[in-house]
Design a protein around this motif. Structure first.
Motif, PDB file in Angstrom:
ATOM      1  N   LEU A   1       2.897  14.429 -44.494  1.00 50.22           N
ATOM      2  CA  LEU A   1       3.823  15.560 -44.388  1.00 50.22           C
ATOM      3  C   LEU A   1       3.102  16.876 -44.679  1.00 50.22           C
ATOM      4  N   PHE A   2       2.227  16.871 -45.656  1.00 49.03           N
ATOM      5  CA  PHE A   2       1.516  18.093 -46.039  1.00 49.03           C
ATOM      6  C   PHE A   2       0.434  18.458 -45.024  1.00 49.03           C
ATOM      7  N   LEU A   3      -0.341  17.454 -44.576  1.00 44.46           N
ATOM      8  CA  LEU A   3      -1.464  17.716 -43.670  1.00 44.46           C
ATOM      9  C   LEU A   3      -1.041  17.805 -42.203  1.00 44.46           C
ATOM     10  N   GLY A   4       0.097  17.178 -41.874  1.00 44.18           N
ATOM     11  CA  GLY A   4       0.504  17.145 -40.475  1.00 44.18           C
ATOM     12  C   GLY A   4      -0.256  16.118 -39.666  1.00 44.18           C
ATOM     13  N   ARG A   5      -0.996  15.253 -40.320  1.00 44.91           N
ATOM     14  CA  ARG A   5      -1.749  14.190 -39.663  1.00 44.91           C
ATOM     15  C   ARG A   5      -2.163  13.170 -40.711  1.00 44.91           C
ATOM     16  N   MET A   6      -2.555  11.999 -40.284  1.00 39.51           N
ATOM     17  CA  MET A   6      -2.989  10.959 -41.208  1.00 39.51           C
ATOM     18  C   MET A   6      -4.501  11.009 -41.370  1.00 39.51           C
ATOM     19  N   PRO A   7      -4.997  11.140 -42.610  1.00 37.49           N
ATOM     20  CA  PRO A   7      -6.451  11.125 -42.827  1.00 37.49           C
ATOM     21  C   PRO A   7      -7.068   9.828 -42.330  1.00 37.49           C
ATOM     22  N   ARG A   8      -8.291   9.890 -41.886  1.00 37.42           N
ATOM     23  CA  ARG A   8      -8.943   8.728 -41.278  1.00 37.42           C
ATOM     24  C   ARG A   8      -8.963   7.494 -42.198  1.00 37.42           C
ATOM     25  N   PRO A   9      -9.347   7.589 -43.483  1.00 35.52           N
ATOM     26  CA  PRO A   9      -9.344   6.387 -44.329  1.00 35.52           C
ATOM     27  C   PRO A   9      -7.966   5.754 -44.444  1.00 35.52           C
ATOM     28  N   LEU A  10      -6.929   6.583 -44.570  1.00 34.90           N
ATOM     29  CA  LEU A  10      -5.570   6.061 -44.658  1.00 34.90           C
ATOM     30  C   LEU A  10      -5.159   5.412 -43.340  1.00 34.90           C
TER      31      LEU A  10
END
Length: 267
Positions: free
Chosen positions: A158-167
């Protein structure tokens, strides 16, 4: 990019059901915020489909036991069922931002699966419900671990607007393993679920390159570490639930707390 024939297994290697998910991209914060509410209609539909799938799987089990393969009607329905479940689960777990359509065949959706129903070992079919127990426990632990931190994952996306690669890697590994578990349990595949921690980059056909972000699923050290965290949290959650159940079963109000409780299945 989505040509399934591009990743035939090398000679002598066992072919595993494949799930294709694109690289993590931008997601609408609005749909992320309301993700659980948006999925309520999907839960209802999937629950109804699960009832039908149970009946079809039972009929398919008898057919596979006598003929050594799933009847065509069972293979077709169950293939669509696991594909539908994979799309719903991928949307729930924030792998993609595309809402899953209410149908089995959805070639336009970014999440795609490939299963190849074929010859089955009759003995393995007969004992399927026993053989699948270890994989069922593993996928249960994985989902327990994911649910333990799902609120944090939701906040991050929600904060980044995308899913980080490791997650993304850790979450995709869980969804793919559950899909392979379902394909094995429903006799769509003779290959036991494996590949939880991904594959080597060379596992795609030489010269063809990767088909998607999850075929092959090449996990970095951060993604693997996060997946281990999910597993540890899942084991702790299992242990805590067992202790709670044992303590509750000692209640003196006359109710049998040790009796099994049933609940509708969700994706």
């Amino acid at each position: 990019m989505w040509d399934a024939s591009a990743t035939l297994p090398a000679g002598g290697r066992e072919w595993l059901p494949a799930m294709d998910v694109p690289e993590p991209g931008r997601q609408s914060r609005l749909t992320v915020f309301f993700r659980m509410l948006l999925l309520i209609p999907q839960y209802i539909v999937f629950w109804l489909l699960s009832i039908v799938a149970f009946v079809v799987a039972v009929l398919g089990w008898f057919g596979a036991l006598f003929t050594g393969r799933l009847p065509e009607f069972a293979a077709g329905f169950l293939t669509g069922y696991v594909a539908y479940g994979a799309r719903v689960e991928s949307y729930l777990m924030l792998l993609v931002d595309s809402y899953p359509p209410f149908r089995f065949d959805a070639p336009e959706h970014p999440v795609r699966v490939e299963v190849r129903p074929g010859e089955l070992n009759r003995l393995a079919v007969f004992f399927r419900i026993v053989l699948v127990i270890p994989a069922a426990i593993i996928q249960g632990v994985l989902m327990s671990g994911w649910w333990a931190v799902c609120f944090i994952s939701w906040l991050v996306v929600l904060f980044l607007g995308r899913m980080p690669r490791p997650l993304f890697e850790a979450t995709a590994a869980i969804v793919r393993y559950r899909f392979r578990y379902q394909a094995y349990f429903l006799m769509l595949s003779s290959a036991y679920p494996k590949g939880l921690f991904g594959e080597d980059a060379l596992d795609s056909v030489a010269g063809a390159g990767p088909v998607s972000a999850t075929r092959p699923l090449v996990m970095g050290s951060s993604g693997r570490a996060l997946l281990v965290v999910f597993i540890v949290l899942g084991v702790l959650a299992y242990g805590a639930s067992s202790i709670t159940a044992n303590v509750t079963s000692d209640g003196d109000d006359g109710y049998d707390y040790s009796a099994p409780v049933t609940a509708p299945a969700v994706p």
